[in-house]
Design an enzyme around this catalytic site. Sequence first.
Site, short mmCIF file in Angstrom:
data_model
loop_
_atom_site.label_atom_id
_atom_site.label_comp_id
_atom_site.label_asym_id
_atom_site.label_seq_id
_atom_site.Cartn_x
_atom_site.Cartn_y
_atom_site.Cartn_z
N HIS A 118 33.34 -59.49 39.74
CA HIS A 118 33.20 -60.10 41.07
C HIS A 118 31.91 -59.79 41.83
CE1 HIS A 118 37.22 -61.19 40.25
NE2 HIS A 118 37.75 -60.04 40.57
N GLY A 133 49.40 -57.16 41.04
CA GLY A 133 49.33 -55.73 40.78
C GLY A 133 48.18 -55.31 39.89
N SER A 147 44.12 -57.17 32.42
CA SER A 147 43.00 -57.33 33.35
C SER A 147 43.03 -56.20 34.37
CB SER A 147 43.16 -58.67 34.08
OG SER A 147 42.22 -58.77 35.12
N CYS A 199 51.17 -65.61 32.56
CA CYS A 199 50.48 -64.66 33.44
C CYS A 199 51.56 -63.78 34.09
CB CYS A 199 49.69 -65.45 34.48
SG CYS A 199 48.81 -64.42 35.64
N CYS A 201 41.85 -61.21 47.83
CA CYS A 201 43.08 -61.36 47.03
C CYS A 201 44.31 -61.28 47.92
CB CYS A 201 43.14 -60.27 45.96
SG CYS A 201 44.70 -60.23 45.05
N SER A 209 37.69 -57.37 36.11
CA SER A 209 37.44 -58.18 37.31
C SER A 209 36.17 -57.67 37.95
CB SER A 209 38.63 -58.05 38.27
OG SER A 209 39.75 -58.67 37.71
N ASN A 253 40.27 -69.23 45.17
CA ASN A 253 41.44 -69.99 45.60
C ASN A 253 41.78 -69.58 47.02
OD1 ASN A 253 42.18 -71.50 43.22
ND2 ASN A 253 42.44 -69.47 42.31
N CYS A 275 45.53 -68.09 40.71
CA CYS A 275 45.11 -66.69 40.76
C CYS A 275 44.87 -66.28 42.19
CB CYS A 275 43.74 -66.51 40.12
SG CYS A 275 43.68 -66.71 38.41
N1 SAH Z 1 44.73 -56.37 39.43
C1 SAH Z 1 44.18 -56.89 38.24
C2 SAH Z 1 45.02 -58.00 37.70
C3 SAH Z 1 45.06 -59.24 38.59
S1 SAH Z 1 44.22 -60.46 37.72
C4 SAH Z 1 42.74 -57.32 38.47
O1 SAH Z 1 42.34 -57.36 39.61
O2 SAH Z 1 42.05 -57.57 37.49
C5 SAH Z 1 43.97 -61.72 38.83
C6 SAH Z 1 42.51 -62.16 38.83
O3 SAH Z 1 42.35 -63.13 39.89
C7 SAH Z 1 41.56 -61.03 39.15
O4 SAH Z 1 40.34 -61.20 38.49
C8 SAH Z 1 41.40 -61.20 40.63
O5 SAH Z 1 40.27 -60.55 41.11
C9 SAH Z 1 41.34 -62.70 40.78
N2 SAH Z 1 41.65 -63.16 42.12
C10 SAH Z 1 42.32 -62.51 43.08
N3 SAH Z 1 42.38 -63.26 44.20
C11 SAH Z 1 41.75 -64.41 43.93
C12 SAH Z 1 41.52 -65.61 44.67
N4 SAH Z 1 41.97 -65.75 45.90
N5 SAH Z 1 40.85 -66.60 44.07
C13 SAH Z 1 40.43 -66.48 42.80
N6 SAH Z 1 40.62 -65.39 42.05
C14 SAH Z 1 41.28 -64.36 42.61
FE1 SF4 Z 2 45.01 -55.71 43.25
FE2 SF4 Z 2 43.78 -57.17 41.37
FE3 SF4 Z 2 44.35 -58.24 43.79
FE4 SF4 Z 2 42.44 -56.37 43.56
S1 SF4 Z 2 42.44 -58.45 42.64
S2 SF4 Z 2 44.04 -56.43 45.14
S3 SF4 Z 2 43.31 -55.05 41.97
S4 SF4 Z 2 45.82 -57.57 42.26
#
Ligand code: SAH
Ligand code: SF4
Length: 381
Positions: free
Chosen positions: A226, A170, A202, A109, A123, A224, A302, A345
């Site tokens: 959500h 990122g 992603s 990853c 996030c 993503s 998480n 993640c």
């Molecule tokens: N920025 C891109 C790449 C990051 S991928 C994106 O958002 O797709 C990381 C994945 O983990 C994304 O689907 C993100 O939404 C998810 N994620 C972020 N914070 C999280 C958390 N606290 N718990 C579970 N998933 C989370």
């Molecule tokens: Fe950035 Fe992906 Fe986190 Fe959203 S989930 S803040 S796009 S890293």
Amino acid sequence: MIATTGKVNLLGLTQPQLESFFESIGEKRFRAGQVMKWIHHFGVDDFDAMSNIGKALREKLKASSEIRGPEVVSEDISSDGTRKWVVRVASGSCVETVYIPQNGRGTLCVSSQAGCALDCSFCSTGKQGFNSDLTAAEIIGQVWIANKSFGSVPAKIDRAITNVVMMGMGEPLLNFDNVVAAMNLMMDDLGYGISKRKVTLSTSGVAPMIDRLGEVIDVSLALSLHAPNDELRNQLVPINKKYALAVVLGACRNYISRLGEKRVLTIEYTLLKGVNDQPEHAEQMIALLADIPCKINLIPFNPFPHSGYERPSNNAIRRFQDILHKAGHNVTVRTTRGEDIDAACGQLVGQVMDRTRRSERYIAVRELRADPAASAAGNRS
Ligand code: SAH
Ligand code: SF4
């Protein structure tokens, strides 16, 4: 701040770029392939180790170029085999790379930016704000470092890294050129030889860049999601206010249909207790995804300190999965990995420099984790 040498860093150059480089210094283009094998297959960063390159050319290369990966700050290995590297990039910030071995696969990853500007509400990377784009060398450098740590040799058998997901820190589509160059190196046989199906980008849904991506590359795509409606998604994933669900899903559908060959979109859906985990959300998702070939990956939230969100109960997760499953969807729930090394993640924070006091200190993001309740809950999905 890491001092820059003014030399060309060969680590991040794709084959055509490296060929042009050799031409620019009055050498033959075929040298590019030789040097790429040394760099990516053998993990070499010392020109003197390149035994099929004569001394004169080695000296010339040393004068004009270098092979420089990001600096490894730490490498942790979890009891379940998950590994995590914290690496420092040129801006001074740190980013994280995670390796997850599972069912005969080894998934790396990779991060694309230090911090993230998009500020998704759940996030921890987003909570840091944006610090810098990674260079192509810093992105492929994460694969280079991981590969070296497994003592990899160029053999195609028994490779530790079989898959790469751009799911670290990122938003990869906001660092487009560098991410595309690095993904090309991941797939190139002179690089890491990973199949296009096994390199996944992603995105949170930067629709116009999904269109652009489809014009230049054919890697797998994950969205993503959500939230199954715009109202909720506007709150959780703010970029949705700019590119609404219909637009983003349209772009994803086009991307996937161009790939042909039974390729499908991966939908990532982080389950947040009482927010997006109700049966009605699953029903809405079924309607939303009706005409999109996809597989769904549910990510139980998480936790991190002060997030304001909770992970749903196992029953709620199963109920959500069942509804989607009964509608014919292929649904997986991401399992907990790397619990003891904070490799989950959304927990990838590294250290990002405080923009207001950039030169004086780093925000010790780890301090945010000092909250014992939160670190006990920390895990990988
Ligand atoms: N920025 C891109 C790449 C990051 S991928 C994106 O958002 O797709 C990381 C994945 O983990 C994304 O689907 C993100 O939404 C998810 N994620 C972020 N914070 C999280 C958390 N606290 N718990 C579970 N998933 C989370
Ligand atoms: Fe950035 Fe992906 Fe986190 Fe959203 S989930 S803040 S796009 S890293």
